[in-house]
Design a protein around this motif. Structure first.
Motif, PDB file in Angstrom:
ATOM      1  N   GLY A  50     -20.481  41.029 -18.301  1.00  0.00           N
ATOM      2  CA  GLY A  50     -20.019  40.537 -17.015  1.00  0.00           C
ATOM      3  C   GLY A  50     -18.766  41.267 -16.571  1.00  0.00           C
ATOM      4  O   GLY A  50     -18.443  42.349 -17.063  1.00  0.00           O
ATOM      5  N   PRO A  51     -18.023  40.671 -15.628  1.00  0.00           N
ATOM      6  CA  PRO A  51     -16.809  41.331 -15.123  1.00  0.00           C
ATOM      7  C   PRO A  51     -15.751  41.451 -16.219  1.00  0.00           C
ATOM      8  O   PRO A  51     -15.418  40.465 -16.871  1.00  0.00           O
ATOM      9  N   GLN A  52     -15.261  42.674 -16.400  1.00  0.00           N
ATOM     10  CA  GLN A  52     -14.283  42.951 -17.450  1.00  0.00           C
ATOM     11  C   GLN A  52     -13.232  43.930 -16.926  1.00  0.00           C
ATOM     12  O   GLN A  52     -13.546  44.786 -16.107  1.00  0.00           O
ATOM     13  N   PRO A  53     -11.991  43.849 -17.442  1.00  0.00           N
ATOM     14  CA  PRO A  53     -10.992  44.856 -17.093  1.00  0.00           C
ATOM     15  C   PRO A  53     -11.395  46.218 -17.666  1.00  0.00           C
ATOM     16  O   PRO A  53     -12.153  46.299 -18.631  1.00  0.00           O
ATOM     17  N   GLN A  54     -10.866  47.282 -17.068  1.00  0.00           N
ATOM     18  CA  GLN A  54     -11.237  48.643 -17.485  1.00  0.00           C
ATOM     19  C   GLN A  54     -11.012  48.903 -18.968  1.00  0.00           C
ATOM     20  O   GLN A  54     -11.763  49.647 -19.577  1.00  0.00           O
ATOM     21  N   GLY A  55      -9.984  48.311 -19.540  1.00  0.00           N
ATOM     22  CA  GLY A  55      -9.695  48.532 -20.951  1.00  0.00           C
ATOM     23  C   GLY A  55     -10.845  48.137 -21.861  1.00  0.00           C
ATOM     24  O   GLY A  55     -11.001  48.686 -22.954  1.00  0.00           O
ATOM     25  N   VAL A  56     -11.666  47.208 -21.421  1.00  0.00           N
ATOM     26  CA  VAL A  56     -12.814  46.779 -22.221  1.00  0.00           C
ATOM     27  C   VAL A  56     -13.812  47.921 -22.358  1.00  0.00           C
ATOM     28  O   VAL A  56     -14.437  48.087 -23.409  1.00  0.00           O
ATOM     29  N   ALA A  57     -13.947  48.735 -21.321  1.00  0.00           N
ATOM     30  CA  ALA A  57     -14.859  49.880 -21.409  1.00  0.00           C
ATOM     31  C   ALA A  57     -14.426  50.816 -22.533  1.00  0.00           C
ATOM     32  O   ALA A  57     -15.261  51.323 -23.287  1.00  0.00           O
ATOM     33  N   GLU A  58     -13.131  51.040 -22.660  1.00  0.00           N
ATOM     34  CA  GLU A  58     -12.635  51.911 -23.745  1.00  0.00           C
ATOM     35  C   GLU A  58     -12.929  51.296 -25.106  1.00  0.00           C
ATOM     36  O   GLU A  58     -13.327  51.994 -26.041  1.00  0.00           O
ATOM     37  N   ALA A  59     -12.737  49.994 -25.246  1.00  0.00           N
ATOM     38  CA  ALA A  59     -13.046  49.327 -26.511  1.00  0.00           C
ATOM     39  C   ALA A  59     -14.539  49.421 -26.817  1.00  0.00           C
ATOM     40  O   ALA A  59     -14.937  49.636 -27.967  1.00  0.00           O
ATOM     41  N   CYS A  60     -15.381  49.301 -25.795  1.00  0.00           N
ATOM     42  CA  CYS A  60     -16.834  49.397 -25.994  1.00  0.00           C
ATOM     43  C   CYS A  60     -17.247  50.802 -26.421  1.00  0.00           C
ATOM     44  O   CYS A  60     -18.166  50.961 -27.232  1.00  0.00           O
ATOM     45  N   LYS A  61     -16.563  51.810 -25.904  1.00  0.00           N
ATOM     46  CA  LYS A  61     -16.846  53.183 -26.337  1.00  0.00           C
ATOM     47  C   LYS A  61     -16.538  53.327 -27.832  1.00  0.00           C
ATOM     48  O   LYS A  61     -17.282  53.979 -28.570  1.00  0.00           O
ATOM     49  N   ASP A  62     -15.471  52.700 -28.276  1.00  0.00           N
ATOM     50  CA  ASP A  62     -15.124  52.715 -29.698  1.00  0.00           C
ATOM     51  C   ASP A  62     -16.191  51.991 -30.516  1.00  0.00           C
ATOM     52  O   ASP A  62     -16.592  52.463 -31.589  1.00  0.00           O
ATOM     53  N   ILE A  63     -16.668  50.874 -30.001  1.00  0.00           N
ATOM     54  CA  ILE A  63     -17.729  50.123 -30.681  1.00  0.00           C
ATOM     55  C   ILE A  63     -18.981  50.990 -30.815  1.00  0.00           C
ATOM     56  O   ILE A  63     -19.591  51.053 -31.884  1.00  0.00           O
ATOM     57  N   LEU A  64     -19.353  51.669 -29.731  1.00  0.00           N
ATOM     58  CA  LEU A  64     -20.526  52.547 -29.785  1.00  0.00           C
ATOM     59  C   LEU A  64     -20.358  53.621 -30.856  1.00  0.00           C
ATOM     60  O   LEU A  64     -21.290  53.924 -31.608  1.00  0.00           O
ATOM     61  N   VAL A 166     -23.986  54.919 -16.231  1.00  0.00           N
ATOM     62  CA  VAL A 166     -23.800  55.005 -17.682  1.00  0.00           C
ATOM     63  C   VAL A 166     -22.407  55.563 -17.935  1.00  0.00           C
ATOM     64  O   VAL A 166     -22.095  56.679 -17.527  1.00  0.00           O
ATOM     65  N   LEU A 167     -21.566  54.768 -18.600  1.00  0.00           N
ATOM     66  CA  LEU A 167     -20.194  55.183 -18.907  1.00  0.00           C
ATOM     67  C   LEU A 167     -20.108  55.909 -20.243  1.00  0.00           C
ATOM     68  O   LEU A 167     -19.244  56.768 -20.430  1.00  0.00           O
ATOM     69  N   ALA A 168     -20.967  55.523 -21.178  1.00  0.00           N
ATOM     70  CA  ALA A 168     -21.013  56.171 -22.492  1.00  0.00           C
ATOM     71  C   ALA A 168     -22.379  55.895 -23.083  1.00  0.00           C
ATOM     72  O   ALA A 168     -23.015  54.884 -22.762  1.00  0.00           O
ATOM     73  N   GLN A 169     -22.815  56.790 -23.938  1.00  0.00           N
ATOM     74  CA  GLN A 169     -24.081  56.579 -24.627  1.00  0.00           C
ATOM     75  C   GLN A 169     -23.980  57.108 -26.041  1.00  0.00           C
ATOM     76  O   GLN A 169     -23.245  58.043 -26.304  1.00  0.00           O
ATOM     77  N   ARG A 170     -24.727  56.478 -26.895  1.00  0.00           N
ATOM     78  CA  ARG A 170     -24.698  56.827 -28.309  1.00  0.00           C
ATOM     79  C   ARG A 170     -26.115  56.841 -28.833  1.00  0.00           C
ATOM     80  O   ARG A 170     -26.823  55.852 -28.750  1.00  0.00           O
ATOM     81  N   SER A 171     -26.533  57.977 -29.327  1.00  0.00           N
ATOM     82  CA  SER A 171     -27.803  58.032 -30.032  1.00  0.00           C
ATOM     83  C   SER A 171     -27.546  57.463 -31.424  1.00  0.00           C
ATOM     84  O   SER A 171     -26.562  57.837 -32.067  1.00  0.00           O
ATOM     85  N   ALA A 175     -23.691  61.416 -32.932  1.00  0.00           N
ATOM     86  CA  ALA A 175     -22.352  60.941 -32.592  1.00  0.00           C
ATOM     87  C   ALA A 175     -22.297  60.494 -31.120  1.00  0.00           C
ATOM     88  O   ALA A 175     -23.186  60.793 -30.332  1.00  0.00           O
ATOM     89  N   LEU A 176     -21.226  59.820 -30.758  1.00  0.00           N
ATOM     90  CA  LEU A 176     -20.997  59.346 -29.391  1.00  0.00           C
ATOM     91  C   LEU A 176     -20.965  60.520 -28.420  1.00  0.00           C
ATOM     92  O   LEU A 176     -20.375  61.546 -28.694  1.00  0.00           O
ATOM     93  N   ARG A 177     -21.646  60.335 -27.267  1.00  0.00           N
ATOM     94  CA  ARG A 177     -21.625  61.340 -26.199  1.00  0.00           C
ATOM     95  C   ARG A 177     -21.130  60.679 -24.936  1.00  0.00           C
ATOM     96  O   ARG A 177     -21.433  59.523 -24.670  1.00  0.00           O
ATOM     97  N   MET A 178     -20.363  61.430 -24.159  1.00  0.00           N
ATOM     98  CA  MET A 178     -19.886  60.953 -22.870  1.00  0.00           C
ATOM     99  C   MET A 178     -20.682  61.678 -21.801  1.00  0.00           C
ATOM    100  O   MET A 178     -20.892  62.891 -21.910  1.00  0.00           O
ATOM    101  N   PRO A 179     -21.138  60.978 -20.744  1.00  0.00           N
ATOM    102  CA  PRO A 179     -21.872  61.668 -19.679  1.00  0.00           C
ATOM    103  C   PRO A 179     -20.992  62.755 -19.062  1.00  0.00           C
ATOM    104  O   PRO A 179     -19.774  62.620 -18.989  1.00  0.00           O
ATOM    105  N   ASP A 180     -21.631  63.834 -18.636  1.00  0.00           N
ATOM    106  CA  ASP A 180     -20.902  64.917 -17.970  1.00  0.00           C
ATOM    107  C   ASP A 180     -20.306  64.395 -16.679  1.00  0.00           C
ATOM    108  O   ASP A 180     -20.967  63.687 -15.926  1.00  0.00           O
TER     109      ASP A 180
END
Length: 182
Positions: A50-64, A166-171, A175-180
């Motif tokens: 749901g609605p989240q502050p931008q910092g949550v996206a960075e934490a989710c990238k770490d989780i991925l 898509v902000l980030a994706q992980r196969s 390893a973690l990949r960031m969209p171009d």
């Protein structure tokens, strides 16, 4: 237009189908009534944040980046209907243990980071159509999907429907990949 750090983003984590799987899913959509989910939006939600502050996206990238789950073989062999929300969907008669383990791993990692998520019972499915009527009994060859791409997605509502970024994706094989950026 850039997003300021005080703006919330509507986020979710999902399994993202490959083109072969997406093509098979669009074939299942053909006989359905309702607003069909666009090809590029087809996915299986693992955690709706749901609605989240931008910092949550960075934490989710770490989780991925830290996911330990292997790729999952899904056998989509059942079409269903959520009457309350008028959603036609496809899923599996039985959820594979690896899918349930990935969902649990994400849930624990989100909790560890203090990130709230929707707490409904996990009913793995791919939404095919919204504002749909109950699908007729459909006979189809099961879709076998080797689900390996986990994504962090931002959903932007528009009058024509949601647009997904898509902000980030992980196969789960890489390893973690960031969209171009582009």
């Amino acid at each position: 237009m850039s997003t300021t750090s005080s703006e919330n983003m509507r986020l979710f984590l999902a399994l993202w189908p490959d083109d072969t799987t997406r093509n098979a899913l669009t074939q299942l959509q053909l006989p359905l009534a309702g607003r069909k989910v666009p090809y590029e939006n087809l996915h299986l939600t693992l955690a709706f944040l749901g609605p989240q502050p931008q910092g949550v996206a960075e934490a989710c990238k770490d989780i991925l980046a830290r996911l330990q789950s292997p790729a999952i073989e899904l056998r989509l062999d059942k079409v269903g209907y959520f009457a309350r929300n008028r959603i036609a969907w496809v899923g599996a008669h039985a959820s594979p243990p690896d899918l349930l383990a990935l969902h649990e791993e994400l849930g624990q990692a989100l909790a560890h980071h203090g990130i709230e998520r929707e707490r409904q019972q996990f009913k793995p499915h791919v939404t095919l159509a919204r504002d749909a009527s109950m699908p007729v009994d459909m006979t189809f060859s099961p879709i076998v999907w080797r689900a390996s791409l986990v994504t962090l997605v931002r959903s932007r509502p528009t009058p024509a429907g949601s647009v997904y970024e898509v902000l980030a994706q992980r196969s789960l094989d890489e390893a973690l990949r960031m969209p171009d950026a582009g």
